[in-house]
Write an enzyme that holds these catalytic residues in place. Structure first.
Site, short mmCIF file in Angstrom:
data_model
loop_
_atom_site.label_atom_id
_atom_site.label_comp_id
_atom_site.label_asym_id
_atom_site.label_seq_id
_atom_site.Cartn_x
_atom_site.Cartn_y
_atom_site.Cartn_z
CB ALA A 62 -0.80 0.09 1.38
N GLY A 102 0.44 -4.98 1.44
CA GLY A 102 -0.77 -5.13 0.65
C GLY A 102 -0.56 -6.03 -0.42
CD GLU A 105 -3.14 -7.23 3.56
OE1 GLU A 105 -4.22 -7.59 4.05
OE2 GLU A 105 -2.83 -5.94 3.26
CD GLU A 125 0.83 -4.84 6.34
OE1 GLU A 125 1.64 -5.70 6.72
OE2 GLU A 125 0.41 -5.05 5.10
N1 COA Z 1 4.38 3.64 0.32
C1 COA Z 1 4.84 4.63 0.07
N2 COA Z 1 6.14 5.09 -0.61
C2 COA Z 1 7.12 4.09 -0.43
C3 COA Z 1 6.54 2.75 0.14
C4 COA Z 1 5.06 2.55 0.27
N3 COA Z 1 4.81 1.31 0.63
N4 COA Z 1 7.79 1.99 0.28
C5 COA Z 1 8.77 2.91 -0.21
N5 COA Z 1 8.43 3.86 -0.38
C6 COA Z 1 9.11 5.02 -0.91
C7 COA Z 1 10.42 5.53 -0.16
O1 COA Z 1 9.86 6.55 0.74
C8 COA Z 1 11.24 6.13 -0.92
O2 COA Z 1 10.72 7.41 -1.34
P1 COA Z 1 12.02 8.68 -1.50
O3 COA Z 1 12.61 8.10 -2.94
O4 COA Z 1 10.98 9.77 -1.93
O5 COA Z 1 12.78 8.54 -0.59
C9 COA Z 1 11.07 5.09 -2.13
O6 COA Z 1 10.00 4.43 -2.33
C10 COA Z 1 12.37 4.21 -2.36
O7 COA Z 1 12.12 3.33 -1.13
P2 COA Z 1 13.67 2.94 -0.66
O8 COA Z 1 13.09 2.16 0.74
O9 COA Z 1 14.60 3.80 -0.65
O10 COA Z 1 14.06 1.95 -1.58
P3 COA Z 1 14.81 0.24 -1.22
O11 COA Z 1 14.96 -0.26 -2.60
O12 COA Z 1 15.89 0.38 -0.45
O13 COA Z 1 13.69 -0.73 -0.57
C11 COA Z 1 11.59 -1.50 -0.03
C12 COA Z 1 12.52 -0.93 -1.05
C13 COA Z 1 10.29 -1.93 -0.83
C14 COA Z 1 12.32 -2.75 0.65
C15 COA Z 1 11.26 -0.58 1.27
O14 COA Z 1 10.75 0.89 0.61
C16 COA Z 1 10.20 -0.74 2.12
O15 COA Z 1 10.62 -1.62 3.04
N6 COA Z 1 9.14 -0.29 1.76
C17 COA Z 1 7.92 -0.32 2.88
C18 COA Z 1 7.05 -1.62 2.58
C19 COA Z 1 5.96 -1.90 3.54
O16 COA Z 1 5.88 -1.55 4.73
N7 COA Z 1 4.75 -1.96 2.90
C20 COA Z 1 3.63 -2.18 3.61
C21 COA Z 1 3.18 -0.78 3.81
S1 COA Z 1 1.60 -0.87 4.78
#
Ligand code: COA
Length: 697
Positions: A62, A102, A105, A125
């Site tokens: 999400a 998500g 999911e 989450e």
């Molecule tokens: N929603 C909104 N923005 C998100 C996001 C999400 N679920 N996941 C990542 N982003 C954004 C980050 O804030 C970052 O933004 P920026 O470039 O403006 O700083 C960009 O996407 C890149 O993320 P980053 O973490 O730097 O990339 P990465 O390759 O190092 O890691 C992930 C990728 C997916 C492993 C990591 O971003 C992550 O763990 N995201 C959260 C996932 C999550 O918790 N999902 C459940 C949501 S309820």
């Protein structure tokens, strides 16, 4: 730009999420997926669907930004998953790199899941104070059983594709040809094998499952974030209620959680951490200094911890020290740290063996010559560090980066000693360096932007949370800690006990109270730093400043290592020191500090925290830290500040800046000998602006 690309080939519809960078599942993306599924349903030539993510990954889940307006959200992901389950055509999720939150999911709402080896799947989450609200609390337990599902949701840690396969979360793991394998699965499901609908699988109502619910219910009731307890209740409903009721409950709980202060604080930290590390992802690789080989100078606790970090990230490391015995101890410490990593499942035995194979040791500093990044981690002493940096400046190649791990000394002074200050930077690791996530990158006056960008990229590669700090005494974290510890010692002189101070701050949420912390890290270490800082006028020269720490050290009461410090140590037990009251009272009398019979926990918490927060505003004003969020990241990752309160600066904003000012004024009146209670100019200006906005609103 399409959010979703759709094409058909050989009777299969390929539905691709195509929203750079991470295919976040926002409302528009979910609507586009809905349309694509509907299109596949209507096309009689289509037998089934392969759902996948273009570019970097399947999806990061999400869009977290949408959670700031919970009341505008609809259970769209729940509806999409239900629509997929009712499609009458098989939908297979083809997962590569990541399927988080998500996204997972969505995948469990499909009829089968094929994952590329090494992909990471998880329901994180909870780290945002939330629960999976796309039907995950209902489907995942049906797929993998209650115990595994609760572990995934409450632990929040992603697992890799092989583990996911082992517990039944994915049906197949492939090493190549992901889409072809998914297409083959679609054909299998469409032409014979029955289509499994996850939400119609029987609920896991075994007695073990019920017992697990009870165990988790007790465990999560004690936590400071409500998300974990809500997850347990949702899973309980998956067993006992009709699916529509259980889904509606899940959604209501999710929206409630989005409104909680804990979730807001955790979401603040999520973005603050990304922002703090932004340079590391922003700089083009060709603009960075290529780093292939690392040298670490000093084989003590810090040096061996730092070497472990780099070895575990796959770098060859040469560890340097003056004596063979020190190198032997360093090598043993690294081996122990790698073994602990194997026990915790961070890497395999074979990987650990590979890491240690890349370690060499040497007593001759000239061996640093072949390194692209040299990190000095010798004893915290200015003349020693200056000498080491000076020698390294002559040894290393023109392009190599020289980093110092100093925690309190002036990086600019050390840089000047090398005659190549633009190549020098501070890399302040926290102890134990291979465990603690925080890394303060200290940007010297002369540090080149290329060196800074390289250090940030390296921090990312070794899995650290980087925060850039300017040069000043203690950088961001330790400089703020000074105020916190200053008040700790003063409170003791005024009549509080170490146990009361620790209890009050731990009840607020700090991982460890300051007296326990000082005893553990060594009263001697802290006392020596204070004495040196007073000598250099980096901190107050008032005789009462950090008096307890300095006097305890002078008496040889250095904490855990000497059996007595702020506490008496009896094995793991912390007991009051017999003469503490008499001792502190006599020191207080010496400096004319009045003792009180009772000091409230509220005063303890506010004095310690506001002393650091006030310093935080000075740090921003002086541009030592770029943002309040950076300070929050430092304190939550390196100093045990509770994540669910978002960090000290975030907390100050929650209290309200006018309230912060009022408390500072109260303390300033009561403690006129402490000039630091004067509000930082930036804080005063912002608090006044807040007041004006409030009165005109
Ligand atoms: N929603 C909104 N923005 C998100 C996001 C999400 N679920 N996941 C990542 N982003 C954004 C980050 O804030 C970052 O933004 P920026 O470039 O403006 O700083 C960009 O996407 C890149 O993320 P980053 O973490 O730097 O990339 P990465 O390759 O190092 O890691 C992930 C990728 C997916 C492993 C990591 O971003 C992550 O763990 N995201 C959260 C996932 C999550 O918790 N999902 C459940 C949501 S309820």
């Amino acid at each position: 730009m399409n959010l979703v690309n759709y094409h058909t080939k050989d009777a299969i519809a390929y539905v691709a999420m195509a929203k750079a960078p991470l295919n976040a599942l926002d409302m528009d993306m979910i609507a586009a997926l809905h349309e694509a599924m509907d299109r596949a349903r209507r096309d009689s030539a289509v037998l089934g669907v392969v759902l996948f993510g273009e570019a970097r990954m399947f999806s990061a889940g999400a869009d977290i930004r949408e959670f700031d307006a919970p009341d505008t959200l609809r259970p769209a992901l729940q509806e999409l998953c239900s629509a997929i389950e009712c499609l009458c055509k098989p939908v297979v999720a083809a997962i590569h790199t990541c399927a988080l939150g998500g996204a997972l999911e969505l995948a469990v709402g499909c009829h089968a899941r094929i994952a590329m080896i090494g992909s990471r799947l998880g329901l994180p989450e909870v780290s945002l104070g939330l629960l999976p609200g796309g039907g995950g609390t209902q489907r995942v337990p049906r797929l993998v059983g209650t115990t595994q599902a609760l572990q995934l949701m409450i632990g929040g840690k992603p697992i890799d594709a092989a583990q996911a396969h082992a517990i039944g979360l994915v049906d197949e793991v492939v090493t190549s040809d992901l889409l072809a394998s998914a297409a083959a699965a679609v054909i299998r499901l469409a032409t014979g094998a029955s289509c499994r609908v996850t939400s119609r699988l029987p609920a896991d109502v075994s007695s073990e499952s019920l017992a697990e619910i009870e165990r988790r219910r007790t465990q999560t009731a004690r936590l400071s974030t409500p998300a974990q307890a809500a997850i347990v209740e949702c899973v309980d409903r998956a067993m006992k209620h009709a699916p529509e009721d259980a889904l509606a409950f899940e959604w209501r709980e999710l929206i409630k959680l989005m409104h909680t202060p804990q979730s807001r604080a955790l979401r603040h930290l999520f973005f603050a951490e990304k922002e703090a590390a932004r340079l590391s992802t922003g700089a083009a690789p060709e603009a960075l200094v290529p780093i292939r080989r690392i040298a670490v100078v000093g084989a003590g606790t810090m040096g061996s911890g730092i070497a472990t970090c780099f070895l575990a990230a796959g770098f060859p490391v040469v560890l340097l020290d003056v004596a063979d015995a020190a190198l032997e101890r360093g090598r043993d410490a690294i081996q122990r740290a790698l073994d602990a990593g194997v026990r915790r499942g961070r890497w395999s035995c074979a990987e650990s063996a590979n890491f240690i194979d890349r370690l060499t040791t040497a007593t001759d500093l000239e061996e640093a010559a072949s390194a692209d990044l040299v990190i000095e981690a010798v004893f915290e002493n200015l003349s020693l560090k200056r000498e080491v940096m000076q020698r390294l400046g002559k040894i290393v190649t023109h392009d190599a980066i020289l980093a110092t791990n100093t925690s309190t000394l002036n990086v600019d002074e050390l840089a000047a000693a090398t005659s190549r200050p633009s190549q020098v930077i501070g890399m302040h690791f926290f102890s134990p360096a291979h465990v603690m996530r925080l890394l303060e990158i200290v940007n010297g006056r002369a540090t080149s932007p290329r060196v800074l960008a390289t250090a940030m990229a390296i921090a990312h590669r070794i899995g650290k949370q980087a925060v850039v700090s300017g040069v000043c005494y203690g950088f961001i974290g330790n400089r703020m800690l000074e105020g916190y510890l200053r008040e700790t010692d003063l409170l003791l002189l005024e009549g509080a006990s170490p146990a009361q101070i620790d209890r009050a701050l731990e009840a607020f949420g700090m991982a460890m109270g300051p007296c326990r912390m000082l005893d553990m890290s060594g009263v001697d270490v802290s006392a020596r730093v204070v004495e040196e800082a007073q000598r250099r006028a980096d901190v107050s020269r008032d005789g009462a400043y950090r008096l307890v720490c300095r006097r305890l050290h002078a008496m040889g009461r250095d904490g855990q290592k000497s059996g007595v410090g702020y506490y008496r140590h009896d094995g793991q037990k912390l007991l009051p020191v017999d003469d503490q009251t008499t001792l502190y009272a006599s020191w207080a009398a010496e400096f004319g500090i009045a003792r009180r019979s009772s000091i409230s926990d509220d005063e303890i918490v506010h004095r310690c925290l506001l002393a650091s927060i006030n310093e935080g505003f000075r740090i921003i004003d002086e541009r030592v830290a770029s943002r309040e969020g950076d300070i929050d990241v430092v304190w939550t990752n390196g100093y045990g500040f509770p994540r669910h309160l978002g960090g000290p600066m975030y907390q100050a904003r929650q209290w309200g800046l006018p309230y912060v000012i009022a408390r500072l004024e109260e303390f300033a009146k009561r403690y006129p000998r402490e000039p630091s209670w004067a509000a930082a100019p930036l804080l005063a200006v912002q608090a006044a602006a807040n007041e004006t906005t409030r009165s005109t609103a």
